[in-house]
Design a protein around this motif. Structure first.
Motif, PDB file in Angstrom:
ATOM      1  N   TYR A 187      56.467  58.870  26.361  1.00 53.59           N
ATOM      2  CA  TYR A 187      56.922  59.725  25.266  1.00 53.59           C
ATOM      3  C   TYR A 187      58.095  59.081  24.528  1.00 53.59           C
ATOM      4  CZ  TYR A 187      59.360  63.548  22.943  1.00 53.59           C
ATOM      5  OH  TYR A 187      59.992  64.320  22.023  1.00 53.59           O
ATOM      6  N   LEU A 188      58.997  58.445  25.280  1.00 56.29           N
ATOM      7  CA  LEU A 188      60.129  57.785  24.648  1.00 56.29           C
ATOM      8  C   LEU A 188      59.674  56.646  23.757  1.00 56.29           C
ATOM      9  CD1 LEU A 188      62.712  57.573  27.559  1.00 56.29           C
ATOM     10  CD2 LEU A 188      62.603  59.237  25.724  1.00 56.29           C
ATOM     11  N   LEU A 189      58.667  55.925  24.222  1.00 60.13           N
ATOM     12  CA  LEU A 189      58.148  54.824  23.417  1.00 60.13           C
ATOM     13  C   LEU A 189      57.552  55.333  22.114  1.00 60.13           C
ATOM     14  CD1 LEU A 189      56.449  52.755  26.239  1.00 60.13           C
ATOM     15  CD2 LEU A 189      58.391  52.033  24.871  1.00 60.13           C
ATOM     16  N   GLN A 190      56.802  56.434  22.199  1.00 60.24           N
ATOM     17  CA  GLN A 190      56.201  56.992  20.991  1.00 60.24           C
ATOM     18  C   GLN A 190      57.284  57.485  20.036  1.00 60.24           C
ATOM     19  OE1 GLN A 190      53.507  59.983  22.367  1.00 60.24           O
ATOM     20  NE2 GLN A 190      52.342  58.547  23.620  1.00 60.24           N
ATOM     21  N   SER A 191      58.295  58.153  20.587  1.00 59.98           N
ATOM     22  CA  SER A 191      59.365  58.677  19.756  1.00 59.98           C
ATOM     23  C   SER A 191      60.132  57.551  19.086  1.00 59.98           C
ATOM     24  CB  SER A 191      60.336  59.516  20.601  1.00 59.98           C
ATOM     25  OG  SER A 191      59.653  60.578  21.208  1.00 59.98           O
ATOM     26  N   ALA A 192      60.217  56.400  19.791  1.00 61.30           N
ATOM     27  CA  ALA A 192      60.948  55.269  19.235  1.00 61.30           C
ATOM     28  C   ALA A 192      60.085  54.448  18.288  1.00 61.30           C
ATOM     29  CB  ALA A 192      61.462  54.389  20.367  1.00 61.30           C
ATOM     30  N   GLY A 193      58.825  54.808  18.174  1.00 60.35           N
ATOM     31  CA  GLY A 193      57.929  54.070  17.303  1.00 60.35           C
ATOM     32  C   GLY A 193      57.450  52.787  17.913  1.00 60.35           C
ATOM     33  N   VAL A 194      57.399  52.731  19.225  1.00 54.26           N
ATOM     34  CA  VAL A 194      56.957  51.530  19.936  1.00 54.26           C
ATOM     35  C   VAL A 194      55.593  51.778  20.546  1.00 54.26           C
ATOM     36  CG1 VAL A 194      57.508  49.881  21.744  1.00 54.26           C
ATOM     37  CG2 VAL A 194      59.352  50.976  20.459  1.00 54.26           C
ATOM     38  N   GLU A 195      54.700  50.871  20.374  1.00 47.77           N
ATOM     39  CA  GLU A 195      53.354  51.021  20.943  1.00 47.77           C
ATOM     40  C   GLU A 195      53.412  50.789  22.438  1.00 47.77           C
ATOM     41  OE1 GLU A 195      48.877  49.095  20.505  1.00 47.77           O
ATOM     42  OE2 GLU A 195      50.485  48.518  19.145  1.00 47.77           O
ATOM     43  N   SER A 196      52.908  51.752  23.224  1.00 47.38           N
ATOM     44  CA  SER A 196      52.952  51.629  24.682  1.00 47.38           C
ATOM     45  C   SER A 196      51.698  50.964  25.205  1.00 47.38           C
ATOM     46  CB  SER A 196      53.116  53.013  25.319  1.00 47.38           C
ATOM     47  OG  SER A 196      51.988  53.800  25.051  1.00 47.38           O
ATOM     48  N   ALA A 197      51.852  50.376  26.380  1.00 42.47           N
ATOM     49  CA  ALA A 197      50.712  49.738  27.035  1.00 42.47           C
ATOM     50  C   ALA A 197      50.881  49.865  28.531  1.00 42.47           C
ATOM     51  CB  ALA A 197      50.634  48.265  26.628  1.00 42.47           C
ATOM     52  N   ASN A 198      49.778  50.081  29.223  1.00 40.67           N
ATOM     53  CA  ASN A 198      49.861  50.194  30.683  1.00 40.67           C
ATOM     54  C   ASN A 198      49.834  48.811  31.307  1.00 40.67           C
ATOM     55  OD1 ASN A 198      49.848  53.020  30.767  1.00 40.67           O
ATOM     56  ND2 ASN A 198      47.639  53.046  30.430  1.00 40.67           N
TER      57      ASN A 198
ATOM     58  N   SER B 298      67.134  57.518  21.871  1.00 39.25           N
ATOM     59  CA  SER B 298      67.886  56.805  20.831  1.00 39.25           C
ATOM     60  C   SER B 298      68.296  55.408  21.289  1.00 39.25           C
ATOM     61  CB  SER B 298      69.119  57.607  20.417  1.00 39.25           C
ATOM     62  OG  SER B 298      69.997  57.802  21.521  1.00 39.25           O
ATOM     63  N   THR B 299      68.666  55.252  22.564  1.00 39.47           N
ATOM     64  CA  THR B 299      69.062  53.925  23.050  1.00 39.47           C
ATOM     65  C   THR B 299      67.856  53.012  23.226  1.00 39.47           C
ATOM     66  OG1 THR B 299      69.091  54.842  25.305  1.00 39.47           O
ATOM     67  CG2 THR B 299      71.195  54.668  24.150  1.00 39.47           C
TER      68      THR B 299
ATOM     69  N   GLY C 128      73.029  50.226  15.086  1.00 40.93           N
ATOM     70  CA  GLY C 128      74.208  50.725  14.396  1.00 40.93           C
ATOM     71  C   GLY C 128      74.360  52.228  14.451  1.00 40.93           C
ATOM     72  N   GLU C 129      73.297  52.934  14.836  1.00 42.56           N
ATOM     73  CA  GLU C 129      73.366  54.389  14.920  1.00 42.56           C
ATOM     74  C   GLU C 129      74.096  54.865  16.180  1.00 42.56           C
ATOM     75  OE1 GLU C 129      69.398  55.825  14.731  1.00 42.56           O
ATOM     76  OE2 GLU C 129      69.024  55.103  12.682  1.00 42.56           O
ATOM     77  N   LEU C 130      74.297  53.969  17.123  1.00 41.43           N
ATOM     78  CA  LEU C 130      74.938  54.342  18.387  1.00 41.43           C
ATOM     79  C   LEU C 130      76.455  54.175  18.301  1.00 41.43           C
ATOM     80  CD1 LEU C 130      72.531  52.510  20.878  1.00 41.43           C
ATOM     81  CD2 LEU C 130      72.421  54.897  20.130  1.00 41.43           C
ATOM     82  N   LYS C 131      77.180  55.038  19.017  1.00 39.28           N
ATOM     83  CA  LYS C 131      78.634  54.901  19.075  1.00 39.28           C
ATOM     84  C   LYS C 131      79.032  53.635  19.822  1.00 39.28           C
ATOM     85  CE  LYS C 131      79.999  59.752  18.729  1.00 39.28           C
ATOM     86  NZ  LYS C 131      80.740  60.881  19.379  1.00 39.28           N
ATOM     87  N   THR C 132      78.298  53.325  20.876  1.00 31.55           N
ATOM     88  CA  THR C 132      78.547  52.101  21.634  1.00 31.55           C
ATOM     89  C   THR C 132      77.355  51.167  21.423  1.00 31.55           C
ATOM     90  OG1 THR C 132      79.808  53.306  23.303  1.00 31.55           O
ATOM     91  CG2 THR C 132      79.033  51.117  23.891  1.00 31.55           C
TER      92      THR C 132
END
Length: 622
Positions: free
Chosen positions: A14-25, A345-346, A357-361
């Motif tokens: 789910y994190l990969l999808q939210s980040a716009g990254v294609e997942s693979a098993n 987000s990370t 750049g969107e992260l504080k750290t």
């Protein structure tokens, strides 16, 4: 409450999808073959209350006539030969546990699909492993000797202090004090995330000062050490012992099978530690930092073998980045949803740099580093280290869960340390592992001898509970019970020590034969650092003497100690206790040095050997 995800790829899918990254098993070969099943969280007070009851019962028995052998009105059996040898008992126990584990694994797979962590990449770089022999089991026929009423020896167990955590006046949420900023500075957090305890040191390189972060008031033992556990009340995490205790935070992360909650719990815990550390600094040094625009950096320590596994390396770096950014969130409560948001987000920032750049750290200021390298960093930066004549070091770090062993060289160049790791190993022979094996062994032989009582059985269950948070265990398995002994010269302690010793010896033999040339100057005066919480036990200290007795006599270890640096501010910390903070101290350096991993060094290669070794091209052939 726990947030479950029905996505076929688990939460990280789910994190990969939210980040716009294609997942693979894909299947990752874990660096540690031993599977660790996370313990179910214990209720915070249950084990401690139960322990107090056991202690009171033991005092009553102790005050009674010790010459009377009375175990729940059963006739005492002073010399009992077991019908079953302990190897069979252990096999039966392992068989039962394996069946139970398989059943639990199947159930977990149904309710929680395996995680998809393809963002970390596959583990193509194979770490050179040293084959380990199977566990050495106890010899057949254990004869029990009883000299009186058998009862728990609670006096030889010390529980970690349960004092209330020191609560700074500043929350530590804001990375800067809310004053005008006339100056800019960098502060580096060195975070030693251990199996049983964690430590933090903050380094101010501009002022060349290191602050050890206390978690308890002055006068409290181990005030700079905080248990690796977090509490969950409703949907909010805390360090204040409110709600359910979650104590098995680190070990599950070393396996590919770490589930969603394992990662959530670790991130929440580390974020709360970072808030505490920053809050303490600002509460005590507000005059120093009120006008400073602070750039925060975080270095998290991991085992050397874990560092060399690209999959686990990326996992821990992701966790560290999520934790320090979560620590700076304006919300006072840290919830499951908030943890998930920062993991998303990370991850997006790690997989697509334009989002950093969107992260504080920023991701560039968050790193992971081998704990063993960090541990000796302060020592090798001092004038007492002779890197020209003694370029090699062996480090044995005895922790709660694991023993981390590395053979490496350190060369100083332009004020920076360059580490070459020729061989390393990590194995599950830490203090907690020893403690659990002892408890199981005692249960087996007492059961077979038909002298186990409900109170002793309850005691042996309670002492291995993570929520009890033991500070010290007895030096011998025999000392767990009063009026109890065995006739045999070998016990579970001998078998366990042999496993520990053989793993270290195997690493040294392998290194001598294939990694470091046959030069006796390297081996007859080889510096060794024995450190970690477990190094205080004579049980683990004895390894140096045993290895020095190794035949043929090409090896002689010279034990060294880590002196406390003069620039460390740690009120009340004794020099003998400094080694427990040495990893955090080394991690807090701005420049930790370069790392050449053992996977990058070929057998019989001289490329990464110290210069004085280059002309030597003879290796030990036996």
């Amino acid at each position: 409450m726990s947030k479950k995800n029905n996505n076929k790829n688990g939460t990280f899918g789910y994190l990969l999808q939210s980040a716009g990254v294609e997942s693979a098993n894909f299947k990752v070969e874990p660096i540690i073959k031993t599977k660790i099943s996370p313990n179910k969280p214990d209720k915070n007070s249950d084990s401690v209350d139960s322990w107090e009851k056991i202690k009171q019962e033991s005092i009553k028995i102790k005050s009674s006539d010790k010459n009377t052998c009375n175990i729940n009105s059963k006739k005492c059996k002073p010399d009992i030969g077991l019908k079953k040898d302990s190897s069979k008992i252990n096999k039966n126990r392992l068989s039962k546990n394996k069946t139970k584990s398989n059943k639990n694994t199947h159930q977990n797979n149904v309710s929680q699909p395996p995680l998809d962590l393809s963002c970390y990449g596959s583990n193509d770089k194979k770490v050179k492993a040293i084959n380990a022999s199977s566990s050495l089991d106890s010899k057949p026929t254990i004869q029990v000797k009883i000299s009186g009423a058998v009862y728990p020896n609670t006096d030889d167990f010390i529980i970690q202090n349960r004092n209330s955590r020191l609560k700074p006046s500043d929350s530590g949420i804001n990375g800067n004090l809310s004053y005008s900023k006339n100056d800019e500075g960098v502060l580096i957090i060195g975070l030693d995330f251990g199996t049983s305890n964690s430590k933090i040191i903050i380094h101010d390189p501009q002022r060349t000062v290191f602050y050890a972060i206390p978690f308890f008031d002055i006068g409290v033992n181990d005030r700079y050490i905080y248990p690796s556990r977090v509490f969950l009340e409703k949907d909010s995490f805390n360090l204040d012992e409110t709600g359910k205790c979650l104590s098995d935070l680190k070990l599950p992360l070393l396996n590919q099978s770490a589930n969603d909650e394992d990662i959530y719990h670790a991130v929440a815990y580390l974020a709360l530690l970072i808030r505490h550390a920053r809050g303490w600094l600002f509460s005590n040094y507000s005059e120093v930092y009120r006008n400073v625009d602070i750039i925060w950096s975080l270095n998290l320590g991991i085992a050397t073998a874990t560092y060399e596994d690209s999959y686990l390396y990326k996992r821990f770096r992701h966790i560290a980045l999520a934790a320090i950014n979560l620590a700076g969130d304006s919300s006072e409560e840290i919830t499951y949803d908030l943890v998930k948001n920062y993991l998303i987000s990370t991850l997006r920032a790690l997989t697509n740099f334009k989002y950093a750049g969107e992260l504080k750290t920023h991701p560039d200021t968050v790193n992971v580093f081998p704990e063993i390298g960090a541990q000796v960093l302060g020592f090798i930066k001092s004038e007492s280290w002779d890197d020209k004549n003694r370029p090699f070091i062996i480090m044995i770090d005895v922790g709660a869960g694991t023993v981390d062993v590395s053979f490496f060289s350190v060369q100083r160049k332009s004020g920076q340390a360059n580490f070459s790791f020729f061989s390393n190993d990590v194995f599950f022979n830490g203090v907690v592992s020893l403690h659990k094996r002892r408890a199981n062994w005692l249960k087996d032989i007492l059961t077979e001898a038909d002298i186990i009582t409900p109170s002793i059985n309850h005691f042996l269950d309670d002492i291995v509970s993570p929520s009890l948070n033991l500070k010290r265990i007895p030096e011998s398995c025999i000392n767990y019970l009063v009026n109890f002994d065995v006739k045999q010269t070998r016990t579970i302690d001998h078998d366990f020590f042999d496993e520990y010793k053989d793993r270290v010896k195997r690493l040294l033999v392998y290194t001598r034969r294939k990694r470091v040339p046959l030069n006796n100057d390297n081996w007859i005066k080889l510096p060794v650092f024995l450190c970690g919480g477990g190094s205080r036990m004579h049980f683990y200290k004895d390894i140096i003497e045993k290895l020095n007795a190794f035949e043929p006599s090409w090896l002689h270890l010279i034990p060294l100690s880590l002196g406390m640096p003069s620039n460390l501010r740690a009120d009340g910390l004794s020099t003998t206790e400094y080694d427990r903070l040495s990893v955090a101290y080394g991690l807090s350096y701005e420049k930790l040095g370069t790392i050449i991993s053992s996977a990058e060094i070929e057998d019989f290669s001289t490329q990464y050997l110290p210069r004085r070794e280059l002309p030597i091209n003879q290796y030990d052939d036996g």
